[in-house]
Enzyme design. Structure first.
Site, PDB file in Angstrom:
ATOM      1  N   ARG A  34       0.790  -1.237   0.000  1.00 45.87           N
ATOM      2  CA  ARG A  34       0.000   0.000   0.000  1.00 45.87           C
ATOM      3  C   ARG A  34       0.816   1.279   0.000  1.00 45.87           C
ATOM      4  O   ARG A  34       0.538   2.195  -0.773  1.00 45.87           O
ATOM      5  CB  ARG A  34      -1.015  -0.006   1.156  1.00 45.87           C
ATOM      6  CG  ARG A  34      -1.930  -1.235   1.161  1.00 45.87           C
ATOM      7  CD  ARG A  34      -2.488  -1.541  -0.204  1.00 45.87           C
ATOM      8  NE  ARG A  34      -3.351  -2.714  -0.217  1.00 45.87           N
ATOM      9  CZ  ARG A  34      -3.667  -3.390  -1.310  1.00 45.87           C
ATOM     10  NH1 ARG A  34      -3.188  -3.017  -2.487  1.00 45.87           N
ATOM     11  NH2 ARG A  34      -4.460  -4.432  -1.250  1.00 45.87           N
ATOM     12  N   ASP A  39      -6.804  -1.309   4.311  1.00 48.99           N
ATOM     13  CA  ASP A  39      -6.123  -0.728   3.155  1.00 48.99           C
ATOM     14  C   ASP A  39      -6.464   0.745   2.934  1.00 48.99           C
ATOM     15  O   ASP A  39      -5.609   1.536   2.554  1.00 48.99           O
ATOM     16  CB  ASP A  39      -6.427  -1.555   1.901  1.00 48.99           C
ATOM     17  CG  ASP A  39      -5.675  -2.882   1.905  1.00 48.99           C
ATOM     18  OD1 ASP A  39      -4.578  -2.924   2.499  1.00 48.99           O
ATOM     19  OD2 ASP A  39      -6.182  -3.861   1.343  1.00 48.99           O
TER      20      ASP A  39
HETATM   21  N1  ARG Z   1      -6.064  -8.429   6.241  1.00 51.25           N
HETATM   22  C1  ARG Z   1      -4.937  -8.216   5.398  1.00 51.25           C
HETATM   23  C2  ARG Z   1      -4.326  -6.870   5.657  1.00 51.25           C
HETATM   24  O1  ARG Z   1      -4.966  -6.017   6.173  1.00 51.25           O
HETATM   25  C3  ARG Z   1      -5.206  -8.439   3.950  1.00 51.25           C
HETATM   26  C4  ARG Z   1      -6.368  -7.757   3.366  1.00 51.25           C
HETATM   27  C5  ARG Z   1      -6.331  -7.976   1.902  1.00 51.25           C
HETATM   28  N2  ARG Z   1      -7.550  -7.937   1.203  1.00 51.25           N
HETATM   29  C6  ARG Z   1      -8.241  -9.016   0.792  1.00 51.25           C
HETATM   30  N3  ARG Z   1      -9.176  -8.823  -0.084  1.00 51.25           N
HETATM   31  N4  ARG Z   1      -8.048 -10.211   1.237  1.00 51.25           N
HETATM   32  O2  ARG Z   1      -3.186  -6.655   5.349  1.00 51.25           O
END
Ligand code: ARG
Length: 400
Positions: free
Chosen positions: A97, A126
């Site tokens: 990110r 995110d």
């Molecule tokens: N929970 C993880 C994080 O916050 C991954 C989130 C990613 N998104 C998904 N669609 N699985 O880093």
């Protein structure tokens, strides 16, 4: 007046980010949308994605290959910090990110945009990582997050897109929500939402089931310089290639799966499955090499720093001043972290079976139980008297 005039949108080619294009223009009065797709090794064909953005109404469609920077500037520092969120998740999604945010800000500055946009919803981590990273890099840019506000269901989003010539997804949509890049896959939603249910084998792409792994072990040597992995089996290897190759090797032996319930920054507990073969192995090997090359006090003190560092990455604070200060600490500790770790891959395990270093602090003369022992056993007595003195005094007072 719209919310912004010219916007750079983080673009993946999926339904949500595609619908963001007409939505920004028609609902929020944005005059021009430039999309930016970052290649972080997610394995998508970027050419069709570029075309799709233009067909969806983007005035310009940028594609940036950022894999090398992703590994060198984001993954490697995290490995040097042995960064594991809640002791388990090596932050494969979280690390992407701040890099995407940086690319968005650079493009906005280059193209004279007054805002950047992303397709995150209001429930995840995110959005926080994007918004805070962008603010850190350019506090004058607006950040637009249409999907956080539009309140459309999946069906409504698809229908909205169709009105503007965005085709509905051809494949029957998967029940899972998946984020993927070179460092790993994050899988959530669908049947995984019940934390008591075992994940179906179908969700895994980078790691084999144990039943399908080779019946003979494979040995691999990873060498580090200043805490950065530079060689595989004695041969110099470029960062992106190293990750790709280790993903292959570890995944082939069923190494790299994580099933956890984690605490999101926004207060929600979520059940998440990760496949991060290379990253987990590299952290394991790196930490082991540190045990050979760092003094006890640095090792122990660093543990606390690592915990904070991991939380900061997870919580979107990559570009914050504290994170920068912790980076300086971590980098200083890595100066002498050099050497090789030997691992054995077999049936879902990566086991460290040896390590060596020109900077090793391991002293055979002191460690040995053999005849050539150089340790002064008598010196221990005085040390223990002083070391235990406060406890002895306390015990006398309490027990008489
Ligand atoms: N929970 C993880 C994080 O916050 C991954 C989130 C990613 N998104 C998904 N669609 N699985 O880093």
């Amino acid at each position: 007046m719209g919310r912004a005039t010219k916007v750079v949108l983080a673009y993946s080619g999926g339904v949500d980010t595609s619908v963001c294009i007409p939505y920004l223009k028609h609902e929020w009065g944005v005059a021009e949308v430039i999309t930016l797709a970052a290649d972080l090794g997610q394995g998508d064909e970027l050419e069709p994605i570029q075309q799709k953005a233009l067909q969806s109404g983007a005035s310009e469609s940028l594609v940036v290959d950022a894999q090398e920077s992703f590994v060198k500037d984001y993954a490697f520092p995290a490995i040097q910090a042995n960064a594991l969120y809640e002791n388990r998740y090596p932050l494969s999604t979280a690390l992407a990110r701040p890099l995407i945010a940086k690319l968005l800000v650079e493009a906005a500055e280059k193209y004279g945009a007054d805002a950047v946009a992303h397709g995150c919803t209001g429930k995840g981590n995110d959005q926080v990582r994007f918004d805070v990273s962008i603010a850190a890099l350019n506090p004058n840019l607006k950040v637009l997050a249409p999907a956080r506000e539009w309140g459309m269901s999946r069906e409504e989003t698809i229908a909205y897109g169709e009105r503007f010539g965005i085709p509905a997804p051809v494949k029957k949509s998967s029940p899972y929500s998946i984020d993927r890049n070179l460092l790993g896959r994050s899988i959530e939603a669908g049947p995984l939402e019940d934390p008591r249910t075992e994940p179906l084998e179908e969700i895994y792409l980078m790691t084999k089931a144990i039943a399908d792994t080779p019946d003979t072990p494979e040995y691999v040597e990873i060498s580090f310089e200043q805490g950065i992995p530079t060689q595989l089996n004695g041969e110099a290897i470029a960062p992106v290639k190293l990750i790709a190759q280790l993903n292959q090797i570890a995944g082939n032996h069923g190494v790299g799966r994580i099933d956890m319930v984690e605490n999101r920054l926004v207060g929600i507990k979520s059940r998440e499955i990760y496949e991060t073969p290379a990253l987990l192995v590299l952290i394991q090997a790196h930490r082991d090499l540190e045990s050979l090359t760092l003094t006890a006090d640095v090792t122990h003190y660093k543990r606390g720093i690592e915990e904070t560092y991991s939380q900061m990455i997870y919580n979107g604070l990559w570009y914050s001043p504290l994170k920068g200060a912790l980076d300086a600490f971590v980098q200083k500790t890595q100066e002498r972290v050099l050497g090789t770790v030997r691992l054995k891959f077999f049936k879902g395990n990566a086991t460290i079976v040896g390590r060596w270093s020109d900077n090793s602090l391991y002293t055979p003369d002191l460690a040995t139980y053999g005849a050539d022992d150089q340790f002064d056993h008598k010196a221990a007595e005085g040390f223990i008297y002083v070391w235990g003195l406060p406890t002895r005094i306390w015990s006398k007072q309490v027990r008489g």
